[in-house]
Design a protein around this motif. Structure first.
Motif, short mmCIF file in Angstrom:
data_model
loop_
_atom_site.label_atom_id
_atom_site.label_comp_id
_atom_site.label_asym_id
_atom_site.label_seq_id
_atom_site.Cartn_x
_atom_site.Cartn_y
_atom_site.Cartn_z
N ALA A 77 -9.78 -47.15 -30.31
CA ALA A 77 -9.41 -47.00 -31.72
C ALA A 77 -10.13 -48.02 -32.59
N LEU A 78 -10.20 -49.26 -32.14
CA LEU A 78 -10.88 -50.29 -32.93
C LEU A 78 -12.35 -49.95 -33.13
N LYS A 79 -12.97 -49.40 -32.11
CA LYS A 79 -14.37 -49.02 -32.20
C LYS A 79 -14.58 -47.93 -33.25
N CYS A 80 -13.71 -46.92 -33.23
CA CYS A 80 -13.85 -45.80 -34.18
C CYS A 80 -13.49 -46.23 -35.60
N LEU A 81 -12.36 -46.94 -35.74
CA LEU A 81 -11.92 -47.35 -37.07
C LEU A 81 -12.92 -48.27 -37.74
N SER A 82 -13.55 -49.16 -36.98
CA SER A 82 -14.53 -50.08 -37.56
C SER A 82 -15.76 -49.35 -38.09
N ARG A 83 -15.96 -48.12 -37.61
CA ARG A 83 -17.07 -47.29 -38.10
C ARG A 83 -16.63 -46.39 -39.25
N GLY A 84 -15.39 -46.55 -39.70
CA GLY A 84 -14.90 -45.74 -40.81
C GLY A 84 -14.42 -44.37 -40.40
N ILE A 85 -14.17 -44.15 -39.10
CA ILE A 85 -13.70 -42.85 -38.60
C ILE A 85 -12.18 -42.91 -38.42
N ASN A 86 -11.48 -41.94 -38.99
CA ASN A 86 -10.04 -41.85 -38.77
C ASN A 86 -9.74 -41.61 -37.29
N THR A 87 -8.62 -42.12 -36.83
CA THR A 87 -8.23 -41.93 -35.43
C THR A 87 -6.80 -41.42 -35.33
N VAL A 88 -6.55 -40.66 -34.28
CA VAL A 88 -5.20 -40.27 -33.90
C VAL A 88 -5.08 -40.50 -32.40
N ASP A 89 -4.02 -41.19 -31.98
CA ASP A 89 -3.81 -41.42 -30.55
C ASP A 89 -2.40 -41.04 -30.15
N CYS A 90 -2.16 -40.99 -28.85
CA CYS A 90 -0.82 -40.69 -28.32
C CYS A 90 -0.33 -41.87 -27.50
N PHE A 91 -0.59 -43.07 -27.98
CA PHE A 91 -0.16 -44.31 -27.33
C PHE A 91 1.33 -44.23 -27.03
N VAL A 114 -8.31 -44.45 -41.60
CA VAL A 114 -6.89 -44.24 -41.36
C VAL A 114 -6.66 -44.04 -39.86
N GLY A 115 -5.67 -44.75 -39.34
CA GLY A 115 -5.25 -44.52 -37.97
C GLY A 115 -3.84 -43.97 -37.96
N VAL A 116 -3.61 -42.97 -37.13
CA VAL A 116 -2.24 -42.50 -36.87
C VAL A 116 -1.99 -42.73 -35.39
N MET A 117 -1.05 -43.58 -35.08
CA MET A 117 -0.86 -43.97 -33.69
C MET A 117 0.50 -43.49 -33.16
N ALA A 118 0.60 -43.47 -31.82
CA ALA A 118 1.82 -43.03 -31.15
C ALA A 118 2.22 -41.64 -31.62
N ALA A 119 1.23 -40.77 -31.76
CA ALA A 119 1.45 -39.43 -32.31
C ALA A 119 1.36 -38.38 -31.21
N GLY A 120 2.25 -38.52 -30.22
CA GLY A 120 2.43 -37.48 -29.23
C GLY A 120 3.78 -36.83 -29.50
N TRP A 121 4.50 -36.50 -28.43
CA TRP A 121 5.85 -35.98 -28.67
C TRP A 121 6.91 -37.05 -28.46
N ASP A 122 6.62 -38.06 -27.64
CA ASP A 122 7.49 -39.23 -27.58
C ASP A 122 6.72 -40.41 -27.03
N PRO A 123 6.43 -41.41 -27.87
CA PRO A 123 6.74 -41.45 -29.29
C PRO A 123 5.92 -40.42 -30.08
N GLY A 124 6.45 -40.01 -31.21
CA GLY A 124 5.80 -39.02 -32.05
C GLY A 124 6.82 -38.10 -32.68
N SER A 125 6.78 -36.83 -32.29
CA SER A 125 7.70 -35.87 -32.90
C SER A 125 9.16 -36.19 -32.58
N ASP A 126 9.44 -36.71 -31.38
CA ASP A 126 10.81 -37.13 -31.08
C ASP A 126 11.24 -38.28 -31.98
N SER A 127 10.29 -39.14 -32.33
CA SER A 127 10.61 -40.25 -33.23
C SER A 127 11.08 -39.74 -34.58
#
Length: 299
Positions: A77-91, A114-127
């Motif tokens: 994520a740090l590598k992508c965000l530092s290049r100005g690329i939005n990220t989404v992860d399921c941490f 923009v980063g959106v993190m912990a965006a799976g189903w838990d954590p994520g939609s269950d959250s």
């Protein structure tokens, strides 16, 4: 309308499902896949896409879906965000979400991403469900009961243990938010089961749960992608007790994780620079289509 360009980083179970979700997203298109091998050889369905070893080799990337194990999310994520690329992860390491969010937010703001993190189903939609439950009944307790089913994060952690050829971690609900872990391991030649068992049980992924490790001849014969959750809140609205809510689902784990990530990628394009969890994003931003029509349909 120009479609958002999305890169899929990692091509395991979640990465493959992410490609399928992107193919059905009317406002997005996959512009490439990042794999360690940098090759699509022997992988059905990838021949139509550019496959690279580094996201910098791709053009037109608005959002990167980080379909990698949780312990690889930070660096990727740090590598992508530092290049100005939005990220989404399921941490999925719940205890580390707040600290990682702050670290990613600093880099995202500096680069205008923009980063959106912990965006799976838990954590994520269950959250999101837990948040809604708490809003409806501020006093009380919510029990989140997972499984029985395959935990992808725990399975990856078990596979990384020295001496393990393959592994499958099954989450077993014990009631009232308490869980057990049944870890099936296929050992490499010469591996000592007792040493593998101790290493798994001491890993932070397993240390706080009741964990049983079993040696099996072939993990592939046991493999499953099914999972689920039953969430119950017993709470108080104002001064009125006895408010009981329940949410239940049975799902294909990687398919739902990937779909949540694609929805979060859409929402990332509407946020100011920074890092967000799914509970900080308006649900409407997760959907494609005309906002007024969606409000008329859903309200």
């Amino acid at each position: 309308m120009k479609k958002a360009g999305v890169a899929v980083v990692g091509y395991g179970n979640i990465g493959r499902c992410a490609m399928e979700s992107l193919e059905h997203a009317p406002d997005m298109e996959c512009v490439g896949v990042v794999r360690r091998s940098g090759s699509a050889e022997g992988i059905s369905g990838l021949s139509a896409y550019r496959v690279v070893t580094d996201i910098g080799e791709l053009e037109g990337v608005d959002v990167a879906l980080l379909c990698v194990p949780s312990r690889m999310v930070r660096g990727t994520a740090l590598k992508c965000l530092s290049r100005g690329i939005n990220t989404v992860d399921c941490f999925d390491i719940h205890a580390d979400v707040v600290a990682l969010r702050a670290e990613l937010a600093a880099v995202a703001k500096a680069s205008g991403a923009v980063g959106v993190m912990a965006a799976g189903w838990d954590p994520g939609s269950d959250s999101v469900v837990r948040t809604l439950f708490k809003a409806l009944a501020p006093g009380g307790v919510t029990y989140t009961n997972f499984g029985p089913g395959r935990s992808m994060g725990h399975t990856v952690a078990a596979r990384a243990v020295k001496g393990v050829k393959d592994a499958l971690s099954i989450t077993m609900p014990l009631g009232n938010g308490v869980h057990g872990r049944l870890v099936n391991v296929e050992l490499e030649d010469g591996a000592v089961f007792a040493e593998v068992e101790e290493a798994i049980k001491s890993d932070p992924y397993f240390a706080s749960d009741r964990t049983e490790v079993r040696e099996v001849e072939c993990v592939a014969a046991l493999n499953t992608l099914e999972h689920g959750v039953n969430m119950v809140r017993d709470g108080i609205s104002g001064c009125t007790a006895g408010q009981k809510f329940q949410f239940d689902m049975k799902i294909n784990n990687p398919a739902l994780t990937a779909q949540v990530m694609v929805a979060a990628a859409r929402a990332s394009l509407l946020r100011e620079p920074g890092c967000y969890t799914l509970i900080e994003i308006p649900p409407l931003d997760l959907l494609p289509g005309n906002r007024e029509a969606l409000i008329g349909e859903l309200v």
